[in-house]
Design a protein around this motif. Structure first.
Motif, PDB file in Angstrom:
ATOM      1  N   ASP A  62       1.953 -34.890 -45.414  1.00 46.45           N
ATOM      2  CA  ASP A  62       3.553 -34.919 -44.518  1.00 46.45           C
ATOM      3  C   ASP A  62       3.056 -34.335 -43.297  1.00 46.45           C
ATOM      4  N   VAL A  63       2.281 -33.117 -43.209  1.00 48.33           N
ATOM      5  CA  VAL A  63       2.173 -32.217 -41.892  1.00 48.33           C
ATOM      6  C   VAL A  63       1.214 -33.316 -41.014  1.00 48.33           C
ATOM      7  N   LEU A  64       0.299 -33.848 -41.735  1.00 47.34           N
ATOM      8  CA  LEU A  64      -0.760 -34.594 -40.910  1.00 47.34           C
ATOM      9  C   LEU A  64       0.298 -35.825 -40.470  1.00 47.34           C
TER      10      LEU A  64
ATOM     11  N   THR B 101       3.164 -38.120 -35.608  1.00 42.78           N
ATOM     12  CA  THR B 101       4.208 -38.590 -34.823  1.00 42.78           C
ATOM     13  C   THR B 101       4.501 -37.572 -33.625  1.00 42.78           C
ATOM     14  N   LEU B 102       4.440 -36.425 -33.545  1.00 41.14           N
ATOM     15  CA  LEU B 102       4.535 -35.563 -32.497  1.00 41.14           C
ATOM     16  C   LEU B 102       3.504 -35.338 -31.337  1.00 41.14           C
ATOM     17  N   THR B 103       2.228 -35.925 -31.468  1.00 39.76           N
ATOM     18  CA  THR B 103       1.146 -36.010 -30.542  1.00 39.76           C
ATOM     19  C   THR B 103       0.783 -37.462 -30.208  1.00 39.76           C
ATOM     20  N   TYR B 104      -0.044 -37.366 -29.408  1.00 31.97           N
ATOM     21  CA  TYR B 104      -0.909 -38.906 -28.806  1.00 31.97           C
ATOM     22  C   TYR B 104      -2.084 -38.972 -29.694  1.00 31.97           C
ATOM     23  N   LEU B 105      -2.436 -38.292 -30.772  1.00 30.76           N
ATOM     24  CA  LEU B 105      -3.596 -38.270 -31.559  1.00 30.76           C
ATOM     25  C   LEU B 105      -3.174 -39.161 -32.839  1.00 30.76           C
ATOM     26  N   ASN B 106      -4.407 -39.817 -33.263  1.00 30.96           N
ATOM     27  CA  ASN B 106      -4.404 -40.470 -34.547  1.00 30.96           C
ATOM     28  C   ASN B 106      -4.803 -39.471 -35.656  1.00 30.96           C
TER      29      ASN B 106
ATOM     30  N   SER C 106      -1.369 -21.896 -24.885  1.00 29.38           N
ATOM     31  CA  SER C 106      -1.380 -20.742 -25.848  1.00 29.38           C
ATOM     32  C   SER C 106       0.257 -20.593 -26.191  1.00 29.38           C
ATOM     33  N   SER C 107       0.521 -20.943 -27.387  1.00 23.95           N
ATOM     34  CA  SER C 107       2.214 -20.992 -27.677  1.00 23.95           C
ATOM     35  C   SER C 107       2.557 -19.525 -27.682  1.00 23.95           C
ATOM     36  N   LYS C 108       1.951 -18.633 -27.798  1.00 27.87           N
ATOM     37  CA  LYS C 108       2.292 -17.098 -27.756  1.00 27.87           C
ATOM     38  C   LYS C 108       2.037 -16.496 -26.472  1.00 27.87           C
ATOM     39  N   ASN C 109       1.413 -16.998 -25.560  1.00 26.15           N
ATOM     40  CA  ASN C 109       0.904 -16.557 -24.098  1.00 26.15           C
ATOM     41  C   ASN C 109      -0.061 -15.324 -24.479  1.00 26.15           C
ATOM     42  N   ASP C 110      -0.915 -15.449 -25.469  1.00 32.46           N
ATOM     43  CA  ASP C 110      -1.845 -14.430 -25.737  1.00 32.46           C
ATOM     44  C   ASP C 110      -3.337 -14.727 -25.579  1.00 32.46           C
ATOM     45  N   ASP C 111      -3.183 -15.936 -24.905  1.00 33.13           N
ATOM     46  CA  ASP C 111      -4.700 -16.627 -24.681  1.00 33.13           C
ATOM     47  C   ASP C 111      -5.655 -16.847 -25.998  1.00 33.13           C
ATOM     48  N   CYS C 112      -4.744 -16.907 -27.142  1.00 31.11           N
ATOM     49  CA  CYS C 112      -5.495 -17.296 -28.336  1.00 31.11           C
ATOM     50  C   CYS C 112      -4.766 -18.752 -28.895  1.00 31.11           C
ATOM     51  N   PHE C 113      -5.302 -19.386 -29.708  1.00 33.69           N
ATOM     52  CA  PHE C 113      -5.237 -20.723 -30.180  1.00 33.69           C
ATOM     53  C   PHE C 113      -4.871 -20.689 -31.433  1.00 33.69           C
ATOM     54  N   SER C 114      -3.743 -21.257 -31.947  1.00 35.33           N
ATOM     55  CA  SER C 114      -3.590 -21.661 -33.195  1.00 35.33           C
ATOM     56  C   SER C 114      -4.089 -23.378 -33.351  1.00 35.33           C
ATOM     57  N   PHE C 115      -4.138 -23.550 -34.749  1.00 36.20           N
ATOM     58  CA  PHE C 115      -4.447 -25.357 -34.859  1.00 36.20           C
ATOM     59  C   PHE C 115      -3.611 -26.107 -33.930  1.00 36.20           C
ATOM     60  N   GLU C 116      -2.346 -25.763 -33.990  1.00 37.36           N
ATOM     61  CA  GLU C 116      -1.155 -26.577 -33.297  1.00 37.36           C
ATOM     62  C   GLU C 116      -1.247 -26.283 -31.838  1.00 37.36           C
TER      63      GLU C 116
ATOM     64  N   ALA D 293      -2.832 -33.584 -25.136  1.00 35.44           N
ATOM     65  CA  ALA D 293      -2.405 -34.181 -23.483  1.00 35.44           C
ATOM     66  C   ALA D 293      -3.589 -34.553 -22.791  1.00 35.44           C
ATOM     67  N   MET D 294      -4.809 -34.358 -23.425  1.00 37.57           N
ATOM     68  CA  MET D 294      -6.075 -34.903 -22.878  1.00 37.57           C
ATOM     69  C   MET D 294      -6.412 -36.232 -23.333  1.00 37.57           C
ATOM     70  N   SER D 295      -5.754 -36.669 -24.415  1.00 33.02           N
ATOM     71  CA  SER D 295      -5.755 -37.906 -25.096  1.00 33.02           C
ATOM     72  C   SER D 295      -5.774 -39.269 -24.235  1.00 33.02           C
ATOM     73  N   ALA D 296      -6.388 -40.204 -24.168  1.00 33.18           N
ATOM     74  CA  ALA D 296      -6.297 -41.245 -23.539  1.00 33.18           C
ATOM     75  C   ALA D 296      -4.992 -42.144 -23.970  1.00 33.18           C
ATOM     76  N   GLU D 297      -4.507 -41.671 -24.910  1.00 31.59           N
ATOM     77  CA  GLU D 297      -3.035 -42.343 -25.240  1.00 31.59           C
ATOM     78  C   GLU D 297      -1.884 -41.741 -24.530  1.00 31.59           C
ATOM     79  N   CYS D 298      -1.947 -40.491 -24.204  1.00 30.90           N
ATOM     80  CA  CYS D 298      -1.123 -39.597 -23.530  1.00 30.90           C
ATOM     81  C   CYS D 298      -0.669 -40.539 -22.143  1.00 30.90           C
TER      82      CYS D 298
END
Length: 196
Positions: free
Chosen positions: A13-15, A20-25, A78-88, A96-101
């Motif tokens: 379901d998350v996948l 649905t929410l990204t331009y990735l398959n 960085s969604s938390k503005n902490d220069d760290c990345f979660s998977f999301e 955003a960098m996808s050819a489909e975007c």
């Protein structure tokens, strides 16, 4: 589950939501999760939303290593503005960098990256620093472009773009093979101009 190797938190379901929410398959998302998960499986098992530090992400996703806007990419995505990345956060960047975007979405992200002082506009100062970054210059190294040249480039305002075929603007990247984050040569008012 149908997704091959299972990852804690990444259900079918998350996948599906991610596709649905990204331009990735699904395949791209699973590839990114495989790389992300391999950073530290225990941390992801304990907390699916674990945030890895910038250096850890860059080491695993080496395409970011030599990007002159690396600091801005982490600042913007960085969604938390902490220069760290979660998977999301990583998914947002890759989407955003996808050819489909769509170009409009890419342009909105690019604007945020190139607005170096976060003042809501790309000023002459931003463009000057962008030029330094793109040419590999820093305050400690020889500048390939002098300040006067950078100012002239920064003051170019696209008044009118000569249409190319099918009414599209005639735009050509100055760096063959690279189309993101580089200067473009285009025609404005019948003269060749450089634009970002």
């Amino acid at each position: 589950m149908g997704i091959g190797q299972s990852y804690p938190g990444l259900t079918e379901d998350v996948l599906e939501d991610y596709t649905t929410l990204t331009y990735l398959n699904k395949g791209e998302i699973l590839y990114l999760m495989k790389k992300f998960y391999s950073i530290d499986p225990d941390k992801i098992r304990d907390n699916y939303h674990h945030r890895f530090e910038k250096d850890v992400i860059i080491k695993k996703f080496d395409v970011l290593q030599n990007n002159p806007f690396q600091d801005r990419i982490f600042h913007v995505f960085s969604s938390k503005n902490d220069d760290c990345f979660s998977f999301e956060d990583l998914l947002d960047l890759c989407s955003a960098m996808s050819a489909e975007c769509p170009t409009e979405v890419k342009a909105a992200w690019a604007f945020r990256i190139f607005d170096l002082d976060d003042d809501g506009q790309i000023s002459t100062g931003d463009i000057s620093e962008i030029l330094d970054r793109l040419t590999g210059c820093s305050k400690d190294h020889f500048y390939r472009l002098d300040n006067e040249s950078k100012t002239k480039i920064a003051q170019v305002r696209p008044a009118r773009v000569r249409p190319g075929r099918e009414g599209k603007p005639l735009v050509r990247p100055l760096s063959p093979g690279k189309t993101t984050g580089c200067l473009y040569l285009t025609w404005l008012d019948g003269k060749p101009r450089y634009v970002l």
